[in-house]
Each structure stands twice: as structure tokens, then as C-alpha cells.
Scaffold this active site. Sequence first.
Site, PDB file in Angstrom:
ATOM      1  N   GLU A  91      63.380  70.246  63.675  1.00 46.74           N
ATOM      2  CA  GLU A  91      64.275  69.905  62.568  1.00 46.74           C
ATOM      3  C   GLU A  91      64.981  68.575  62.820  1.00 46.74           C
ATOM      4  O   GLU A  91      65.226  68.188  63.961  1.00 46.74           O
ATOM      5  CB  GLU A  91      65.301  71.020  62.384  1.00 46.74           C
ATOM      6  N   CYS A 104      70.113  62.641  62.808  1.00 45.38           N
ATOM      7  CA  CYS A 104      70.210  63.450  64.015  1.00 45.38           C
ATOM      8  C   CYS A 104      68.793  63.881  64.381  1.00 45.38           C
ATOM      9  O   CYS A 104      68.162  64.644  63.651  1.00 45.38           O
ATOM     10  CB  CYS A 104      71.113  64.655  63.697  1.00 45.38           C
ATOM     11  N   CYS A 111      64.492  74.189  73.626  1.00 40.44           N
ATOM     12  CA  CYS A 111      65.316  73.539  74.643  1.00 40.44           C
ATOM     13  C   CYS A 111      65.385  74.447  75.866  1.00 40.44           C
ATOM     14  O   CYS A 111      65.408  75.675  75.735  1.00 40.44           O
ATOM     15  CB  CYS A 111      66.730  73.314  74.095  1.00 40.44           C
ATOM     16  N   CYS A 115      72.088  77.053  76.356  1.00 41.57           N
ATOM     17  CA  CYS A 115      73.548  77.095  76.187  1.00 41.57           C
ATOM     18  C   CYS A 115      73.898  78.298  75.291  1.00 41.57           C
ATOM     19  O   CYS A 115      73.218  78.548  74.292  1.00 41.57           O
ATOM     20  CB  CYS A 115      74.043  75.791  75.558  1.00 41.57           C
ATOM     21  N   CYS A 118      74.504  77.834  71.372  1.00 43.20           N
ATOM     22  CA  CYS A 118      73.583  76.984  70.611  1.00 43.20           C
ATOM     23  C   CYS A 118      72.363  77.773  70.142  1.00 43.20           C
ATOM     24  O   CYS A 118      71.710  78.456  70.927  1.00 43.20           O
ATOM     25  CB  CYS A 118      73.147  75.801  71.468  1.00 43.20           C
ATOM     26  N   CYS A 338      75.797  71.033  63.643  1.00 40.64           N
ATOM     27  CA  CYS A 338      75.517  71.052  65.087  1.00 40.64           C
ATOM     28  C   CYS A 338      75.232  72.463  65.570  1.00 40.64           C
ATOM     29  O   CYS A 338      75.973  73.391  65.268  1.00 40.64           O
ATOM     30  CB  CYS A 338      76.719  70.603  65.894  1.00 40.64           C
TER      31      CYS A 338
HETATM   32  N1  SAH Z   1      71.207  68.921  74.576  1.00 40.16           N
HETATM   33  C1  SAH Z   1      72.073  67.908  74.090  1.00 40.16           C
HETATM   34  C2  SAH Z   1      71.878  67.572  72.626  1.00 40.16           C
HETATM   35  C3  SAH Z   1      71.775  68.727  71.644  1.00 40.16           C
HETATM   36  S1  SAH Z   1      73.247  69.509  71.139  1.00 40.16           S
HETATM   37  C4  SAH Z   1      73.527  68.269  74.394  1.00 40.16           C
HETATM   38  O1  SAH Z   1      73.767  69.339  74.931  1.00 40.16           O
HETATM   39  O2  SAH Z   1      74.399  67.453  74.173  1.00 40.16           O
HETATM   40  C5  SAH Z   1      74.136  68.371  70.211  1.00 40.16           C
HETATM   41  C6  SAH Z   1      75.582  68.776  70.009  1.00 40.16           C
HETATM   42  O3  SAH Z   1      75.697  69.962  69.223  1.00 40.16           O
HETATM   43  C7  SAH Z   1      76.250  69.071  71.319  1.00 40.16           C
HETATM   44  O4  SAH Z   1      77.526  68.579  71.459  1.00 40.16           O
HETATM   45  C8  SAH Z   1      76.271  70.576  71.281  1.00 40.16           C
HETATM   46  O5  SAH Z   1      77.141  71.030  72.192  1.00 40.16           O
HETATM   47  C9  SAH Z   1      76.624  70.830  69.826  1.00 40.16           C
HETATM   48  N2  SAH Z   1      76.435  72.234  69.414  1.00 40.16           N
HETATM   49  C10 SAH Z   1      75.467  73.062  69.805  1.00 40.16           C
HETATM   50  N3  SAH Z   1      75.634  74.289  69.261  1.00 40.16           N
HETATM   51  C11 SAH Z   1      76.746  74.242  68.476  1.00 40.16           C
HETATM   52  C12 SAH Z   1      77.413  75.177  67.616  1.00 40.16           C
HETATM   53  N4  SAH Z   1      76.967  76.425  67.444  1.00 40.16           N
HETATM   54  N5  SAH Z   1      78.521  74.760  66.970  1.00 40.16           N
HETATM   55  C13 SAH Z   1      78.953  73.500  67.107  1.00 40.16           C
HETATM   56  N6  SAH Z   1      78.358  72.579  67.889  1.00 40.16           N
HETATM   57  C14 SAH Z   1      77.253  72.917  68.571  1.00 40.16           C
END
Ligand code: SAH
Length: 347
Positions: A91, A104, A111, A115, A118, A338
Site C-alpha cells: 500500500e 508515503c 515487516c 511492533c 502496528c 499511520c
Molecule cells: N518501520 C518504520 C517505518 C514504518 S512506520 C518505523 O518504524 O519508523 C511509520 C510510522 O507510523 C512510525 O512512526 C510508526 O511508529 C507509525 N505507526 C505505526 N502504527 C501506528 C498506529 N497504529 N497508530 C499511529 N501510528 C502508527
Amino acid sequence: MKPSFYDLNYSDLEAVISQNDLNPSVASVLFNWHYKKKETAPCQQKISTHSSNFFQENFDFSLPEIDTVYESEKDRTVKFLFKLKDHHKVETVLIPFNNKYSICLSSQVGCAMNCSFCFTGEQGLKRNLTTSEIIGQFLQAWHWLASHRPGEQRILNIVFMGQGEPLHNFDAVKKACEIFLSQHGTSIGIQKITISTAGYIPGLKRWREEIPGVNLALSLHSPFTEKRNELIPLNKKYPLDEVLAYIDEIPLQKKQFITYEYILIKDFNDATDDAKKLGTMLAGKSAYINLIPFNPFPGSRYTCPDWDTIENFKTVLDTFKIPTLIRGTKGDDVLAACGQLNSNNKT
Ligand code: SAH
């Protein structure tokens, strides 16, 4: 299968041209054709028929196929679901600001970081994207704008904040940045590209040596070890203090700063103590804080704090004189905000 033309940076293209005794001027003509004019058909103008045939016979010019487009009715954010040649899906999100767009981009299918907040992490890592698949997201989004919102095809910022950990797929991301930055091509300004990382130190080292002008964002999310371990398992291998110490040593260019991203999760990391510890940690650095209210997704275990709590968190940070922005949740009605990207999602 033929190699993709969009996997070549400018010097790769020059090498192909010289190895095949073609006219050296073909390099700038082709970059101009595909990246400035954004033509997708092989070039047949301003180069000899021989050169044109050579590229048509030896390179693939196709782009990732757009499977589905989701348009936010709330704020005109656009989410694209791309179907890749091996049927994996990724996406990409276009985020509007003042009739221009930030894009973006995804860097991996799924991934490996896993996390806990996420949606993408739930998929696991399927594979890295190639440079052409990264560039292809940009070119296809541009073409979609040209045909659906004519006159608006101005994509001025690129953020690697989609699916994947960009520093975990460094070679392909670096080459994509080189193509974006090339004066012969899209010539995006160097400070208009941001790579976001969970704190993958081997990739940070390469970023520092190989593409230092590209901006960096660190997903920080908690200044406390135990909480950060829960949010970002990578923290157990590369702890935050080591990541911050490493980033501190990096000589920044004029007006360059590091963005620290902080997701606000209700009753987890949104208290005044969290803000104070975060402020103490970042005070005095060339830092910019992006507060991101947690975006829920199907089955997520966390929730978003109320607005007062979010504002209070910012007020505490303001006392440390660190510029802080509360990031809006654009596109959340189409799961384009995000952390809501998950190309396996069937909802
Ligand atoms: N792997 C990289 C890039 C992908 S995430 C990283 O960790 O930075 C991009 C952004 O989206 C990051 O700041 C991540 O923490 C945020 N993000 C991921 N899941 C989210 C969620 N459920 N709500 C808000 N932000 C989120």
C-alpha cells in the site's frame, strides 16, 4: 524476465550505455523522459532507433498494477493497493496539503519488526521491495493524480513511512532515493525525503555514510526501556540509548533536524511523566517531535487518548523548548493513516 528500467540509477544507466557502445547522451534523455515527463512507454524520440530498440528489447518498462484505490471522503487522502508481479500486495498513501501531496511509500511486503501497535507487523516480513517497485508506487500515484485530479500531480515530499522498515532494505531504498534526487530525473529536493526507522543501527550506519542528506525520523514511542521493548521488540537488540547516542554523533546539514515520532497510546505512554522523561531525553538536540495519536485497526489492543491528554502532553514538551507537532489522522476513514496499512486486510 527482463530487468526493470526503473531499477537503474543514473550511473547504472550510464554503465549500461557505455558497455553497449550507445551514445552517452541517451542517459539524460531517458531519465528526462521517464522521470521528468513521466512517460511510461519506451522512448522513441531524440535517441537513435538503435538505442531505442536496445532498451525496448532488453528492459521492462511496466509499473506495479493498481489493484484498488481508496479515497477518503473526509480529507481527500488516497490509498493505493498495488499488486506486484508475484501477486504480493503493498500500500501507498497520498496525503494532501495545500493542493500538493506527500507520498508515503512502502519499502517491504510486510515487516519483520513486529511492533505491537502496528497493523503491518502482523503480516510478518514477506520480502523486500525492489527499487523499481518503490519508484513504481511514486510514478503510478503521479499518473493517477494526472488523470483523476488533473493539475494536482504535485508530489513534493516523500516519506518512507508505509509498510516495512526502510533501513532493513537499504540497497533498494538508497537506489530509489538516488533516482528521486537525480537532477536528470524527478529532482526532488534532498530535504524533502524522509526515512523513518524503528532504530535499526546497521541501517543507520549506512544511512550516515551513504545518503546523509536524506532526512531521518526515529520511531521513539517511549523513553522507558520496558515500555519501548513492548512496543518495538527491536529495542531489545538495539536499545534506545545506543540509537540516540549514535544519531547524536551524526553531523547534520544546515537546517536539518531529526524527527522523533511518538505514538500516543491511552494509559500506556501518555502521562505527564512520560512527556517529562521524553523532553529531558531530547532537550538541546536538533529535534522535532511528531506526536501521533494512536490509530486503531481491526483487533488492535491499544486505544487513543482523549484530546485533552494529547494537548497536555504537548504542553509539557513545550516547556523543554522542543518544536512539537500533533500529527493529524488523515485518511483514517479508509485505513490509510499511520500504522493502518496491512495489504492482507480483507475489511
Ligand atoms: N518501520 C518504520 C517505518 C514504518 S512506520 C518505523 O518504524 O519508523 C511509520 C510510522 O507510523 C512510525 O512512526 C510508526 O511508529 C507509525 N505507526 C505505526 N502504527 C501506528 C498506529 N497504529 N497508530 C499511529 N501510528 C502508527
